[in-house]
Design an enzyme around this catalytic site. Structure first.
Site, PDB file in Angstrom:
ATOM      1  CG  ASP A 124       4.047 -36.221  -1.408  1.00  0.00           C
ATOM      2  OD1 ASP A 124       5.267 -36.244  -1.125  1.00  0.00           O
ATOM      3  OD2 ASP A 124       3.160 -36.012  -0.560  1.00  0.00           O
ATOM      4  N   GLY A 125       6.973 -35.413  -3.547  1.00  0.00           N
ATOM      5  CA  GLY A 125       7.838 -34.222  -3.592  1.00  0.00           C
ATOM      6  C   GLY A 125       8.137 -33.639  -2.223  1.00  0.00           C
ATOM      7  CD  GLU A 126       4.318 -34.008   2.009  1.00  0.00           C
ATOM      8  OE1 GLU A 126       4.657 -34.908   2.802  1.00  0.00           O
ATOM      9  OE2 GLU A 126       3.165 -33.522   1.961  1.00  0.00           O
ATOM     10  CG  ASP A 138      23.487  -0.213  -5.855  1.00  0.00           C
ATOM     11  OD1 ASP A 138      24.252  -0.192  -4.881  1.00  0.00           O
ATOM     12  OD2 ASP A 138      22.790  -1.193  -6.159  1.00  0.00           O
ATOM     13  CG  ASP A 158      26.256  -5.286  -6.131  1.00  0.00           C
ATOM     14  OD1 ASP A 158      25.989  -5.012  -4.937  1.00  0.00           O
ATOM     15  OD2 ASP A 158      25.466  -5.059  -7.067  1.00  0.00           O
ATOM     16  NE  ARG A 214      17.637 -10.216  -4.625  1.00  0.00           N
ATOM     17  CZ  ARG A 214      17.568 -10.758  -5.828  1.00  0.00           C
ATOM     18  NH1 ARG A 214      17.719 -10.008  -6.887  1.00  0.00           N
ATOM     19  NH2 ARG A 214      17.350 -12.047  -5.963  1.00  0.00           N
ATOM     20  CG  HIS A 268      20.298  -7.206  -0.611  1.00  0.00           C
ATOM     21  ND1 HIS A 268      21.029  -6.878  -1.736  1.00  0.00           N
ATOM     22  CD2 HIS A 268      19.252  -6.359  -0.575  1.00  0.00           C
ATOM     23  CE1 HIS A 268      20.421  -5.885  -2.362  1.00  0.00           C
ATOM     24  NE2 HIS A 268      19.353  -5.549  -1.678  1.00  0.00           N
ATOM     25  NE  ARG A 302      16.690  -3.388  -8.098  1.00  0.00           N
ATOM     26  CZ  ARG A 302      17.086  -4.194  -9.078  1.00  0.00           C
ATOM     27  NH1 ARG A 302      16.243  -4.556 -10.026  1.00  0.00           N
ATOM     28  NH2 ARG A 302      18.310  -4.638  -9.117  1.00  0.00           N
ATOM     29  CE  LYS A 318      20.814  -0.840  -8.904  1.00  0.00           C
ATOM     30  NZ  LYS A 318      21.104  -2.207  -8.500  1.00  0.00           N
TER      31      LYS A 318
HETATM   32  C1  R5P Z   1      21.086  -4.181  -5.422  1.00  0.00           C
HETATM   33  O1  R5P Z   1      20.809  -3.439  -4.542  1.00  0.00           O
HETATM   34  C2  R5P Z   1      21.996  -5.362  -5.266  1.00  0.00           C
HETATM   35  O2  R5P Z   1      23.145  -5.071  -4.551  1.00  0.00           O
HETATM   36  C3  R5P Z   1      22.344  -5.922  -6.614  1.00  0.00           C
HETATM   37  O3  R5P Z   1      23.028  -4.931  -7.335  1.00  0.00           O
HETATM   38  C4  R5P Z   1      21.132  -6.297  -7.374  1.00  0.00           C
HETATM   39  O4  R5P Z   1      20.201  -6.974  -6.573  1.00  0.00           O
HETATM   40  C5  R5P Z   1      21.520  -7.152  -8.544  1.00  0.00           C
HETATM   41  O5  R5P Z   1      20.377  -7.459  -9.284  1.00  0.00           O
HETATM   42  P1  R5P Z   1      20.432  -7.595 -10.867  1.00  0.00           P
HETATM   43  O6  R5P Z   1      21.610  -8.437 -11.190  1.00  0.00           O
HETATM   44  O7  R5P Z   1      19.121  -8.261 -11.203  1.00  0.00           O
HETATM   45  O8  R5P Z   1      20.521  -6.212 -11.408  1.00  0.00           O
END
Ligand code: R5P
Length: 324
Positions: free
Chosen positions: A46-48, A178, A227, A105, A139, A203, A201
Protein backbone atom coordinates in the site's frame (compact mmCIF):
# COMPACT_ATOMS: atom_id res chain seq x y z
CA UNK A 1 39.32 2.46 -0.01
CA UNK A 2 42.92 3.27 0.97
CA UNK A 3 42.14 2.94 4.68
CA UNK A 4 43.82 6.24 5.67
CA UNK A 5 40.69 7.54 7.39
CA UNK A 6 39.73 4.23 8.93
CA UNK A 7 38.52 4.61 12.48
CA UNK A 8 40.55 2.20 14.57
CA UNK A 9 40.10 3.80 17.98
CA UNK A 10 36.44 2.77 18.23
CA UNK A 11 35.02 0.20 15.90
CA UNK A 12 31.34 0.26 16.81
CA UNK A 13 30.39 2.94 14.27
CA UNK A 14 27.79 2.02 11.67
CA UNK A 15 26.42 4.00 8.71
CA UNK A 16 22.93 3.44 7.33
CA UNK A 17 20.72 5.19 4.81
CA UNK A 18 17.30 5.24 3.22
CA UNK A 19 16.77 5.74 -0.50
CA UNK A 20 17.28 9.50 -0.87
CA UNK A 21 20.98 9.69 -1.79
CA UNK A 22 22.72 6.32 -1.79
CA UNK A 23 25.56 7.47 -4.08
CA UNK A 24 26.68 10.14 -1.57
CA UNK A 25 26.44 7.71 1.34
CA UNK A 26 28.61 5.16 -0.48
CA UNK A 27 31.26 7.87 -0.96
CA UNK A 28 31.12 8.75 2.74
CA UNK A 29 31.62 5.06 3.58
CA UNK A 30 34.58 5.00 1.18
CA UNK A 31 36.10 8.01 2.94
CA UNK A 32 35.75 6.25 6.30
CA UNK A 33 36.73 2.86 4.86
CA UNK A 34 33.75 1.17 6.45
CA UNK A 35 30.98 -0.77 4.69
CA UNK A 36 27.46 0.62 4.40
CA UNK A 37 25.22 -1.00 7.03
CA UNK A 38 22.84 -3.70 5.95
CA UNK A 39 19.23 -2.58 5.97
CA UNK A 40 16.22 -2.92 3.72
CA UNK A 41 14.16 0.23 3.29
CA UNK A 42 11.32 -0.83 1.02
CA UNK A 43 7.60 -0.44 0.65
CA UNK A 44 4.55 -2.45 1.69
CA UNK A 45 2.05 -3.03 -1.14
CA UNK A 46 0.00 0.00 0.00
CA UNK A 47 3.04 2.33 -0.16
CA UNK A 48 3.82 2.41 3.57
CA UNK A 49 7.54 2.24 4.37
CA UNK A 50 8.92 -1.14 5.43
CA UNK A 51 12.28 -1.11 7.26
CA UNK A 52 14.37 -4.07 8.42
CA UNK A 53 17.92 -3.75 9.72
CA UNK A 54 19.78 -6.88 8.77
CA UNK A 55 22.69 -6.79 11.24
CA UNK A 56 23.25 -6.45 14.98
CA UNK A 57 23.38 -2.79 16.11
CA UNK A 58 23.13 -3.17 19.89
CA UNK A 59 25.51 -0.67 21.52
CA UNK A 60 26.59 0.81 18.17
CA UNK A 61 27.18 4.46 17.29
CA UNK A 62 24.68 4.85 14.43
CA UNK A 63 24.80 7.50 11.71
CA UNK A 64 21.73 7.59 9.44
CA UNK A 65 22.56 9.67 6.37
CA UNK A 66 19.41 10.81 4.61
CA UNK A 67 18.82 14.05 2.70
CA UNK A 68 15.17 15.02 3.07
CA UNK A 69 15.00 15.89 -0.62
CA UNK A 70 12.45 14.94 -3.27
CA UNK A 71 10.34 12.87 -2.77
CA UNK A 72 10.49 15.00 0.39
CA UNK A 73 7.78 13.34 2.45
CA UNK A 74 9.00 9.82 1.65
CA UNK A 75 12.61 10.77 2.47
CA UNK A 76 11.55 12.29 5.78
CA UNK A 77 9.33 9.33 6.71
CA UNK A 78 12.17 6.89 5.89
CA UNK A 79 14.50 8.85 8.17
CA UNK A 80 12.01 8.90 11.06
CA UNK A 81 11.22 5.20 10.74
CA UNK A 82 14.94 4.32 10.58
CA UNK A 83 15.57 6.34 13.76
CA UNK A 84 12.72 4.54 15.50
CA UNK A 85 14.08 1.20 14.35
CA UNK A 86 17.60 1.84 15.74
CA UNK A 87 16.22 3.17 19.01
CA UNK A 88 14.25 -0.03 19.51
CA UNK A 89 17.27 -2.13 18.50
CA UNK A 90 19.25 -0.72 21.49
CA UNK A 91 21.90 1.18 19.56
CA UNK A 92 24.05 3.37 21.83
CA UNK A 93 23.61 6.66 19.99
CA UNK A 94 21.78 7.79 16.86
CA UNK A 95 22.95 10.73 14.76
CA UNK A 96 20.57 11.90 12.05
CA UNK A 97 22.76 13.18 9.20
CA UNK A 98 20.80 15.44 6.84
CA UNK A 99 23.16 16.70 4.10
CA UNK A 100 20.08 18.63 2.90
CA UNK A 101 17.43 19.62 5.46
CA UNK A 102 14.11 19.89 3.63
CA UNK A 103 11.24 22.11 4.82
CA UNK A 104 13.86 24.57 6.11
CA UNK A 105 12.38 27.52 4.25
CA UNK A 106 9.27 27.53 6.45
CA UNK A 107 11.25 28.71 9.48
CA UNK A 108 9.07 31.50 10.87
CA UNK A 109 5.51 32.78 10.99
CA UNK A 110 5.77 35.59 8.48
CA UNK A 111 1.98 35.86 8.10
CA UNK A 112 -1.10 34.67 9.96
CA UNK A 113 -2.23 31.03 9.95
CA UNK A 114 0.94 29.40 8.58
CA UNK A 115 2.98 26.59 10.17
CA UNK A 116 6.65 26.66 11.15
CA UNK A 117 7.43 23.42 9.38
CA UNK A 118 11.20 23.55 9.98
CA UNK A 119 10.44 23.41 13.71
CA UNK A 120 7.91 20.59 13.24
CA UNK A 121 10.55 18.55 11.39
CA UNK A 122 13.02 19.21 14.22
CA UNK A 123 10.41 17.98 16.72
CA UNK A 124 9.73 14.86 14.66
CA UNK A 125 13.44 13.96 14.37
CA UNK A 126 13.98 14.49 18.10
CA UNK A 127 10.80 12.68 19.16
CA UNK A 128 11.64 9.74 16.88
CA UNK A 129 14.78 9.24 19.00
CA UNK A 130 17.77 11.00 17.39
CA UNK A 131 20.48 11.93 19.91
CA UNK A 132 22.20 14.43 17.65
CA UNK A 133 21.95 15.99 14.21
CA UNK A 134 24.57 16.68 11.58
CA UNK A 135 23.56 18.88 8.66
CA UNK A 136 24.97 21.26 6.06
CA UNK A 137 24.25 24.81 4.88
CA UNK A 138 20.88 25.18 6.56
CA UNK A 139 18.64 27.72 4.86
CA UNK A 140 18.73 29.65 8.15
CA UNK A 141 21.45 28.86 10.72
CA UNK A 142 19.03 29.54 13.58
CA UNK A 143 17.16 26.30 12.74
CA UNK A 144 19.84 24.73 14.97
CA UNK A 145 17.94 26.31 17.86
CA UNK A 146 14.79 24.36 16.93
CA UNK A 147 16.54 21.30 18.40
CA UNK A 148 17.26 20.64 22.07
CA UNK A 149 19.84 18.01 21.10
CA UNK A 150 23.33 18.83 19.74
CA UNK A 151 23.41 20.01 16.12
CA UNK A 152 26.61 20.21 14.09
CA UNK A 153 26.18 22.57 11.16
CA UNK A 154 28.68 22.04 8.34
CA UNK A 155 29.44 24.60 5.67
CA UNK A 156 30.15 23.65 2.07
CA UNK A 157 32.24 26.73 1.35
CA UNK A 158 35.64 24.97 1.72
CA UNK A 159 34.64 22.64 -1.15
CA UNK A 160 33.61 25.56 -3.39
CA UNK A 161 36.55 27.75 -2.37
CA UNK A 162 39.01 25.00 -3.31
CA UNK A 163 37.21 24.52 -6.64
CA UNK A 164 37.22 28.20 -7.55
CA UNK A 165 40.83 28.63 -6.40
CA UNK A 166 41.81 25.85 -8.81
CA UNK A 167 39.77 27.50 -11.58
CA UNK A 168 41.96 30.54 -11.06
CA UNK A 169 39.29 33.02 -12.21
CA UNK A 170 40.73 36.46 -12.69
CA UNK A 171 39.24 39.67 -11.35
CA UNK A 172 35.99 38.33 -9.98
CA UNK A 173 33.39 39.42 -7.49
CA UNK A 174 31.37 37.17 -5.15
CA UNK A 175 27.67 38.00 -5.33
CA UNK A 176 24.85 37.25 -2.90
CA UNK A 177 21.54 36.98 -4.80
CA UNK A 178 19.69 38.56 -1.85
CA UNK A 179 20.33 40.42 1.38
CA UNK A 180 19.73 37.25 3.46
CA UNK A 181 22.71 35.55 1.80
CA UNK A 182 25.30 38.20 2.64
CA UNK A 183 26.81 36.21 5.52
CA UNK A 184 27.51 33.18 3.30
CA UNK A 185 28.78 35.38 0.46
CA UNK A 186 31.13 37.20 2.82
CA UNK A 187 32.67 33.87 3.85
CA UNK A 188 33.38 33.10 0.20
CA UNK A 189 34.73 36.54 -0.55
CA UNK A 190 37.06 36.36 2.49
CA UNK A 191 38.34 32.93 1.55
CA UNK A 192 38.74 33.74 -2.12
CA UNK A 193 40.09 37.18 -1.37
CA UNK A 194 37.50 38.73 -3.69
CA UNK A 195 35.18 41.70 -3.63
CA UNK A 196 31.53 41.33 -2.52
CA UNK A 197 28.32 42.52 -4.19
CA UNK A 198 24.64 42.02 -3.31
CA UNK A 199 21.55 41.82 -5.49
CA UNK A 200 18.46 43.39 -3.98
CA UNK A 201 15.78 40.69 -4.36
CA UNK A 202 12.25 40.81 -3.01
CA UNK A 203 10.11 37.68 -2.81
CA UNK A 204 6.56 38.22 -4.15
CA UNK A 205 5.49 34.55 -3.71
CA UNK A 206 6.95 31.01 -3.56
CA UNK A 207 7.79 31.09 -7.28
CA UNK A 208 8.03 34.81 -7.91
CA UNK A 209 10.83 37.21 -7.06
CA UNK A 210 11.60 40.74 -8.16
CA UNK A 211 15.09 42.15 -8.53
CA UNK A 212 15.82 45.81 -7.90
CA UNK A 213 19.45 46.90 -8.01
CA UNK A 214 22.97 45.71 -7.31
CA UNK A 215 25.02 46.96 -4.36
CA UNK A 216 28.71 46.80 -5.31
CA UNK A 217 30.75 47.17 -8.46
CA UNK A 218 30.45 44.31 -10.95
CA UNK A 219 31.15 46.08 -14.24
CA UNK A 220 33.88 44.38 -16.29
CA UNK A 221 34.36 41.63 -13.68
CA UNK A 222 33.55 37.93 -13.60
CA UNK A 223 30.90 37.15 -10.98
CA UNK A 224 30.30 34.10 -8.77
CA UNK A 225 26.76 34.04 -7.36
CA UNK A 226 26.65 31.93 -4.18
CA UNK A 227 23.56 30.66 -2.37
CA UNK A 228 22.34 27.80 -0.20
CA UNK A 229 19.93 26.36 -2.76
CA UNK A 230 18.38 26.61 -6.18
CA UNK A 231 14.70 25.65 -6.16
CA UNK A 232 12.76 27.07 -9.12
CA UNK A 233 15.84 28.93 -10.31
CA UNK A 234 14.04 32.29 -10.22
CA UNK A 235 16.42 34.01 -7.77
CA UNK A 236 19.63 32.91 -9.48
CA UNK A 237 18.47 33.58 -13.06
CA UNK A 238 17.16 37.04 -12.20
CA UNK A 239 20.38 37.84 -10.35
CA UNK A 240 22.41 36.67 -13.38
CA UNK A 241 20.37 38.88 -15.70
CA UNK A 242 20.69 41.99 -13.57
CA UNK A 243 24.45 41.38 -13.20
CA UNK A 244 24.75 41.18 -16.99
CA UNK A 245 22.78 44.42 -17.30
CA UNK A 246 25.27 46.02 -14.92
CA UNK A 247 28.16 44.94 -17.14
CA UNK A 248 29.46 41.76 -15.45
CA UNK A 249 31.60 39.48 -17.66
CA UNK A 250 31.22 35.70 -17.17
CA UNK A 251 28.74 34.61 -14.52
CA UNK A 252 29.35 31.51 -12.40
CA UNK A 253 26.96 30.06 -9.84
CA UNK A 254 28.00 28.11 -6.72
CA UNK A 255 25.05 26.65 -4.84
CA UNK A 256 25.11 23.91 -2.20
CA UNK A 257 21.74 22.19 -2.63
CA UNK A 258 20.43 21.52 -6.18
CA UNK A 259 16.71 21.23 -5.35
CA UNK A 260 15.97 22.11 -9.00
CA UNK A 261 12.17 21.93 -9.17
CA UNK A 262 9.51 23.35 -11.49
CA UNK A 263 11.01 24.90 -14.60
CA UNK A 264 14.46 25.40 -13.01
CA UNK A 265 16.37 23.46 -15.68
CA UNK A 266 14.82 25.37 -18.57
CA UNK A 267 15.40 28.70 -16.81
CA UNK A 268 19.00 27.86 -15.99
CA UNK A 269 19.80 26.68 -19.50
CA UNK A 270 18.51 29.96 -20.94
CA UNK A 271 20.07 32.27 -18.33
CA UNK A 272 23.35 34.12 -19.02
CA UNK A 273 25.29 31.76 -16.75
CA UNK A 274 28.57 30.17 -17.80
CA UNK A 275 28.67 27.39 -15.21
CA UNK A 276 26.61 26.17 -12.25
CA UNK A 277 28.55 24.32 -9.53
CA UNK A 278 26.42 22.39 -7.03
CA UNK A 279 27.17 19.67 -4.49
CA UNK A 280 25.91 16.11 -4.18
CA UNK A 281 23.80 16.74 -1.03
CA UNK A 282 20.90 16.05 -3.42
CA UNK A 283 21.26 13.68 -6.40
CA UNK A 284 20.76 15.30 -9.80
CA UNK A 285 17.68 14.15 -11.69
CA UNK A 286 18.07 12.85 -15.25
CA UNK A 287 16.44 16.10 -16.42
CA UNK A 288 19.06 18.17 -14.59
CA UNK A 289 21.80 16.20 -16.34
CA UNK A 290 20.49 17.70 -19.59
CA UNK A 291 22.34 20.87 -18.54
CA UNK A 292 25.44 18.94 -19.62
CA UNK A 293 28.75 20.73 -19.14
CA UNK A 294 26.95 23.79 -17.74
CA UNK A 295 26.45 21.96 -14.42
CA UNK A 296 29.33 20.66 -12.32
CA UNK A 297 28.81 18.50 -9.22
CA UNK A 298 31.29 18.80 -6.35
CA UNK A 299 31.23 16.14 -3.65
CA UNK A 300 30.79 16.94 0.04
CA UNK A 301 31.46 13.31 0.98
CA UNK A 302 34.89 14.04 2.52
CA UNK A 303 33.46 16.88 4.58
CA UNK A 304 30.64 14.67 5.87
CA UNK A 305 32.95 11.70 6.41
CA UNK A 306 35.44 13.80 8.35
CA UNK A 307 32.64 15.27 10.50
CA UNK A 308 31.28 11.80 11.25
CA UNK A 309 34.77 10.63 12.21
CA UNK A 310 35.20 13.63 14.50
CA UNK A 311 31.79 13.18 16.16
CA UNK A 312 32.56 9.52 16.74
CA UNK A 313 35.96 10.27 18.25
CA UNK A 314 34.88 13.43 20.16
CA UNK A 315 37.00 15.81 18.12
CA UNK A 316 36.22 19.41 17.20
CA UNK A 317 34.03 20.06 14.16
CA UNK A 318 34.43 23.86 14.18
CA UNK A 319 38.19 23.53 13.65
CA UNK A 320 37.42 21.92 10.25
CA UNK A 321 36.42 25.41 9.13
CA UNK A 322 38.86 27.59 11.01
CA UNK A 323 41.76 25.50 9.71
CA UNK A 324 40.76 26.48 6.16
C1 R5P B 1 16.32 32.41 -0.55
O1 R5P B 1 16.28 33.01 0.47
C2 R5P B 1 17.21 31.23 -0.79
O2 R5P B 1 18.50 31.41 -0.32
C3 R5P B 1 17.22 30.88 -2.25
O3 R5P B 1 17.74 31.97 -2.95
C4 R5P B 1 15.85 30.61 -2.75
O4 R5P B 1 15.12 29.82 -1.86
C5 R5P B 1 15.93 29.95 -4.09
O5 R5P B 1 14.64 29.75 -4.58
P1 R5P B 1 14.32 29.85 -6.13
O6 R5P B 1 15.37 29.08 -6.84
O7 R5P B 1 12.95 29.24 -6.25
O8 R5P B 1 14.32 31.30 -6.47
Amino acid sequence: MDGKNRIDTLNNIKIFTGNSNVALVEKVCDYLSIPLGNATVGRFPDGEIDVKVDEDVRGSDIFIIQSTCSPVNDSLAELLILIDCFKRASSARITAVLPYYGYARKDRKDEGRVPITAKLVANLITKAGADRVLTMDLHAAQIQGFFDIPVDHLLAFPVFSEYYRERDLSDFVVVSPDVGGIKIARQYSNHLNARLAVVDKRRMGPEETEVGFVIGDVEGRNAIIVDDLIATGGSICQAARVLKEKGAKDIYVGVTHPVLCGAAIEKLSEAPIKEIAVTDTIPLSGHAKSLGAKIKVLSVSSLLGEAIKRIHTNMSISSMFTEH
